[in-house]
Design a protein around this motif. Structure first.
Motif, PDB file in Angstrom:
ATOM      1  N   PRO A 137       0.810  -1.220   0.000  1.00 43.77           N
ATOM      2  CA  PRO A 137       0.000   0.000   0.000  1.00 43.77           C
ATOM      3  C   PRO A 137       0.842   1.270   0.000  1.00 43.77           C
ATOM      4  N   ALA A 138       0.471   2.199  -0.886  1.00 46.93           N
ATOM      5  CA  ALA A 138       1.176   3.485  -0.946  1.00 46.93           C
ATOM      6  C   ALA A 138       0.743   4.321   0.253  1.00 46.93           C
ATOM      7  N   VAL A 139       1.648   4.504   1.184  1.00 46.33           N
ATOM      8  CA  VAL A 139       1.322   5.183   2.434  1.00 46.33           C
ATOM      9  C   VAL A 139       1.709   6.650   2.330  1.00 46.33           C
ATOM     10  N   VAL A 140       0.745   7.513   2.625  1.00 47.21           N
ATOM     11  CA  VAL A 140       0.990   8.947   2.637  1.00 47.21           C
ATOM     12  C   VAL A 140       1.404   9.336   4.051  1.00 47.21           C
ATOM     13  N   GLY A 141       2.634   9.792   4.222  1.00 48.40           N
ATOM     14  CA  GLY A 141       3.117  10.143   5.549  1.00 48.40           C
ATOM     15  C   GLY A 141       3.708   8.946   6.273  1.00 48.40           C
ATOM     16  N   PRO A 142       4.168   9.132   7.507  1.00 50.88           N
ATOM     17  CA  PRO A 142       4.832   8.050   8.249  1.00 50.88           C
ATOM     18  C   PRO A 142       3.843   7.043   8.818  1.00 50.88           C
ATOM     19  N   LEU A 143       4.400   5.891   9.180  1.00 52.49           N
ATOM     20  CA  LEU A 143       3.661   4.883   9.953  1.00 52.49           C
ATOM     21  C   LEU A 143       4.259   4.872  11.360  1.00 52.49           C
ATOM     22  N   GLY A 144       4.301   6.026  11.958  1.00 49.09           N
ATOM     23  CA  GLY A 144       5.032   6.214  13.202  1.00 49.09           C
ATOM     24  C   GLY A 144       4.473   5.490  14.401  1.00 49.09           C
ATOM     25  N   LYS A 145       3.213   4.996  14.323  1.00 50.30           N
ATOM     26  CA  LYS A 145       2.615   4.279  15.451  1.00 50.30           C
ATOM     27  C   LYS A 145       2.478   2.783  15.192  1.00 50.30           C
ATOM     28  N   LEU A 146       2.922   2.322  14.029  1.00 50.40           N
ATOM     29  CA  LEU A 146       2.771   0.909  13.682  1.00 50.40           C
ATOM     30  C   LEU A 146       3.640   0.036  14.590  1.00 50.40           C
ATOM     31  N   LYS A 147       2.994  -0.951  15.245  1.00 54.61           N
ATOM     32  CA  LYS A 147       3.693  -1.851  16.144  1.00 54.61           C
ATOM     33  C   LYS A 147       3.864  -3.243  15.554  1.00 54.61           C
ATOM     34  N   LEU A 174       9.172   3.488  10.486  1.00 54.67           N
ATOM     35  CA  LEU A 174       8.579   2.500  11.389  1.00 54.67           C
ATOM     36  C   LEU A 174       9.208   2.603  12.775  1.00 54.67           C
ATOM     37  N   THR A 175       9.223   3.768  13.330  1.00 58.83           N
ATOM     38  CA  THR A 175       9.943   4.001  14.580  1.00 58.83           C
ATOM     39  C   THR A 175       9.325   3.307  15.784  1.00 58.83           C
ATOM     40  N   SER A 176       8.053   2.887  15.693  1.00 56.53           N
ATOM     41  CA  SER A 176       7.396   2.210  16.819  1.00 56.53           C
ATOM     42  C   SER A 176       7.240   0.708  16.591  1.00 56.53           C
ATOM     43  N   LEU A 177       7.742   0.197  15.472  1.00 55.22           N
ATOM     44  CA  LEU A 177       7.532  -1.206  15.126  1.00 55.22           C
ATOM     45  C   LEU A 177       8.157  -2.136  16.166  1.00 55.22           C
ATOM     46  N   GLU A 178       7.365  -3.136  16.615  1.00 54.80           N
ATOM     47  CA  GLU A 178       7.815  -4.115  17.598  1.00 54.80           C
ATOM     48  C   GLU A 178       7.911  -5.519  17.016  1.00 54.80           C
ATOM     49  N   ASN A 179       7.030  -5.846  16.054  1.00 53.17           N
ATOM     50  CA  ASN A 179       7.026  -7.183  15.454  1.00 53.17           C
ATOM     51  C   ASN A 179       6.952  -7.074  13.937  1.00 53.17           C
ATOM     52  N   LEU A 180       7.911  -7.708  13.253  1.00 49.93           N
ATOM     53  CA  LEU A 180       7.944  -7.742  11.791  1.00 49.93           C
ATOM     54  C   LEU A 180       7.953  -9.200  11.357  1.00 49.93           C
ATOM     55  N   ASP A 181       6.943  -9.593  10.582  1.00 50.93           N
ATOM     56  CA  ASP A 181       6.777 -10.991  10.179  1.00 50.93           C
ATOM     57  C   ASP A 181       6.485 -11.026   8.679  1.00 50.93           C
ATOM     58  N   PRO A 198      15.534   4.644  12.623  1.00 48.76           N
ATOM     59  CA  PRO A 198      15.872   3.380  13.283  1.00 48.76           C
ATOM     60  C   PRO A 198      14.642   2.520  13.558  1.00 48.76           C
ATOM     61  N   LEU A 199      14.914   1.231  13.790  1.00 48.97           N
ATOM     62  CA  LEU A 199      13.891   0.299  14.276  1.00 48.97           C
ATOM     63  C   LEU A 199      14.177   0.044  15.749  1.00 48.97           C
ATOM     64  N   GLY A 200      14.247   1.109  16.494  1.00 42.60           N
ATOM     65  CA  GLY A 200      14.717   1.038  17.871  1.00 42.60           C
ATOM     66  C   GLY A 200      13.819   0.269  18.821  1.00 42.60           C
ATOM     67  N   LYS A 201      12.552   0.033  18.447  1.00 39.75           N
ATOM     68  CA  LYS A 201      11.629  -0.685  19.322  1.00 39.75           C
ATOM     69  C   LYS A 201      11.349  -2.107  18.835  1.00 39.75           C
ATOM     70  N   LEU A 202      11.960  -2.497  17.716  1.00 39.30           N
ATOM     71  CA  LEU A 202      11.704  -3.819  17.150  1.00 39.30           C
ATOM     72  C   LEU A 202      12.224  -4.909  18.078  1.00 39.30           C
ATOM     73  N   LYS A 203      11.327  -5.844  18.453  1.00 36.77           N
ATOM     74  CA  LYS A 203      11.677  -6.932  19.351  1.00 36.77           C
ATOM     75  C   LYS A 203      11.759  -8.281  18.645  1.00 36.77           C
ATOM     76  N   SER A 204      10.948  -8.464  17.599  1.00 41.56           N
ATOM     77  CA  SER A 204      10.909  -9.752  16.916  1.00 41.56           C
ATOM     78  C   SER A 204      10.884  -9.541  15.407  1.00 41.56           C
ATOM     79  N   MET A 205      11.777 -10.249  14.700  1.00 41.14           N
ATOM     80  CA  MET A 205      11.819 -10.185  13.232  1.00 41.14           C
ATOM     81  C   MET A 205      11.865 -11.608  12.707  1.00 41.14           C
ATOM     82  N   TYR A 206      10.881 -11.934  11.837  1.00 40.45           N
ATOM     83  CA  TYR A 206      10.733 -13.298  11.328  1.00 40.45           C
ATOM     84  C   TYR A 206      10.585 -13.214   9.815  1.00 40.45           C
ATOM     85  N   VAL A 207      11.522 -13.793   9.101  1.00 43.59           N
ATOM     86  CA  VAL A 207      11.488 -13.795   7.636  1.00 43.59           C
ATOM     87  C   VAL A 207      11.650 -15.246   7.183  1.00 43.59           C
ATOM     88  N   LYS A 208      10.647 -15.751   6.433  1.00 43.32           N
ATOM     89  CA  LYS A 208      10.668 -17.165   6.042  1.00 43.32           C
ATOM     90  C   LYS A 208      10.119 -17.343   4.631  1.00 43.32           C
TER      91      LYS A 208
END
Length: 400
Positions: free
Chosen positions: A244-254, A272-279, A295-305
């Motif tokens: 999806p073409a996002v207009v503006g930041p996704l600053g609250k996406l977790k 994605l400054t608030s991102l916590e889980n990326l799958d 930065p992805l300073g709040k990212l806790k889990s990253m899963y790529v498969k």
């Protein structure tokens, strides 16, 4: 008398209640043998709550002239074929629940200016609606109305709507333009005939949860403003070509979950400054990530498969990362470049990445589990900087 409860009784019919003009609550839920309702029930001028939930033998309702009614529950009346005829309006009605009325086919035109919650889920025979006036609506649930092929015609806007659920509407093809300025949750999962995203008038600036699952005909999205979005799920959209073409930041996406989008080739730059889980899973044509803005300073889990064509990652700053899984990415040549340390990483699993050749030096002082397996092209074991005093599990097989 103001309250009459006849729940779970063996009644075949609701008797004449015209002698109870002050009645405010009438309930006869789970009356399994109930067949008819006396017409006087529809003329109780002070009635506020009417509950007929779970009356499977009830096929019809008397006309309703209930000027004070606030809650009407007809859910799980699985033999009810049509909505009761309304005399005048139900101007004070706030909650209408018709969930599980599987034989309900139609509605008469309704003016419900005070209605806040409308639940029509699992009305499997419902095909079309008359125009509805729902200016105060906050929640609309039409999930699993499997024969509904068009969005109900509404008079006015949906300015107050917060929850919109069309999950499992398999015949639904498109929407009219919608004004959804207050929308917080949108679920269009399992809409297998949906071709395009609803045209939105204005922004979706308050949307927090966005579920798109099993929409195989969907190819793209219009530009969307999603400044408040916290959860985005894009699953099994087989023809989706672009993110999806996002207009503006996704600053609250977790939470960002992309799975089974087999035509998706790339992910655009995102903030994605608030991102916590990326799958991200089973995206067969995904070649690369664009650089992440900030930065992805709040990212806790990253899963790529199972991203078979993914070759590389941009530099990533993930100082809060605790779990990192990279599995079955056959074209991946190098480990994600890490900006800074991975001091909080507890689990690192890299498995079945047959083209992976090397790792950068990694500082992972909190690591508890390390698993690097079936990476046949790996030239050397990762250089680990600092102590591994917390390491409990080390697995390594078929590398080098």
């Amino acid at each position: 008398m103001k309250v009459l409860i006849l729940d779970k009784s063996a009644l075949l019919q609701i008797p004449d209640v015209s002698g109870l003009p002050n009645l405010e609550t009438l309930s006869f839920k789970n009356c399994l043998h109930l067949v008819t309702i006396h017409y006087s029930v529809g003329r109780l001028g002070k009635l506020k709550i009417l509950c007929a939930h779970g009356c499977p033998c009830l096929t019809s309702f008397p006309p309703l002239e209930l000027a004070s009614l606030e809650q009407l529950d007809l859910s799980s009346c699985c033999s009810l074929e049509s909505f009761p005829h309304v005399v005048g309006s139900l101007g004070t009605l706030k909650i209408l629940n018709v969930e599980g009325c599987s034989k309900l086919k139609n509605f008469s035109p309704l003016k419900l200016p005070s209605l806040e919650i409308l639940n029509l889920s699992i009305c499997e025979s419902l095909e079309k609606f008359p125009p509805l006036e729902l200016a105060s609506l906050v929640q609309l649930n039409l999930s699993y109305c499997v024969r509904l092929d068009n969005f109900p015609p509404m008079v006015g806007s949906f300015r107050n709507l917060k929850i919109l659920n069309f999950e499992g509407c398999q015949m639904l093809k498109n929407f009219p333009p919608l004004e959804l300025a207050s929308l917080e949750k949108l679920d269009l999962s399992n809409c297998s005939s949906l071709v395009s995203f609803p045209p939105v008038v204005g922004s979706l600036g308050k949307l927090k949860v966005f579920n798109f699952k099993d929409c195989p005909m969907l190819t793209n999205f219009p530009p969307l403003e999603l400044a408040s979005l916290e959860k985005l799920h894009l699953l099994n959209c087989d023809r989706l070509v672009s993110f999806p073409a996002v207009v503006g930041p996704l600053g609250k996406l977790k939470m960002l979950n992309i799975e089974g989008c087999r035509m998706l080739k790339n992910i655009p730059p995102l903030e994605l400054t608030s991102l916590e889980n990326l799958d991200i899973r089973n995206c067969d044509r995904l070649v690369s990530f664009s650089p992440v803005v900030g930065p992805l300073g709040k990212l806790k889990s990253m899963y790529v498969k199972d991203c078979k064509k993914l070759k590389n990652f941009p530099p990533l700053e993930m100082t809060s990362l605790e779990k990192l899984h990279i599995l079955s990415c056959d074209s991946l040549v190098s480990f994600p470049p890490v900006v800074g340390s991975l001091d909080k990483l507890k689990i690192l699993k890299v498995d079945d990445c047959s083209m992976l050749k090397n790792f950068p030096p990694l500082k992972m002082t909190s690591l508890e589990e390390l698993n690097i397996s079936f990476c046949e092209s790996l030239e050397s074991f990762p250089l680990l900087v600092g102590s591994l005093g917390k390491l409990k599990t080390l697995r390594s097989s078929r590398i080098f």
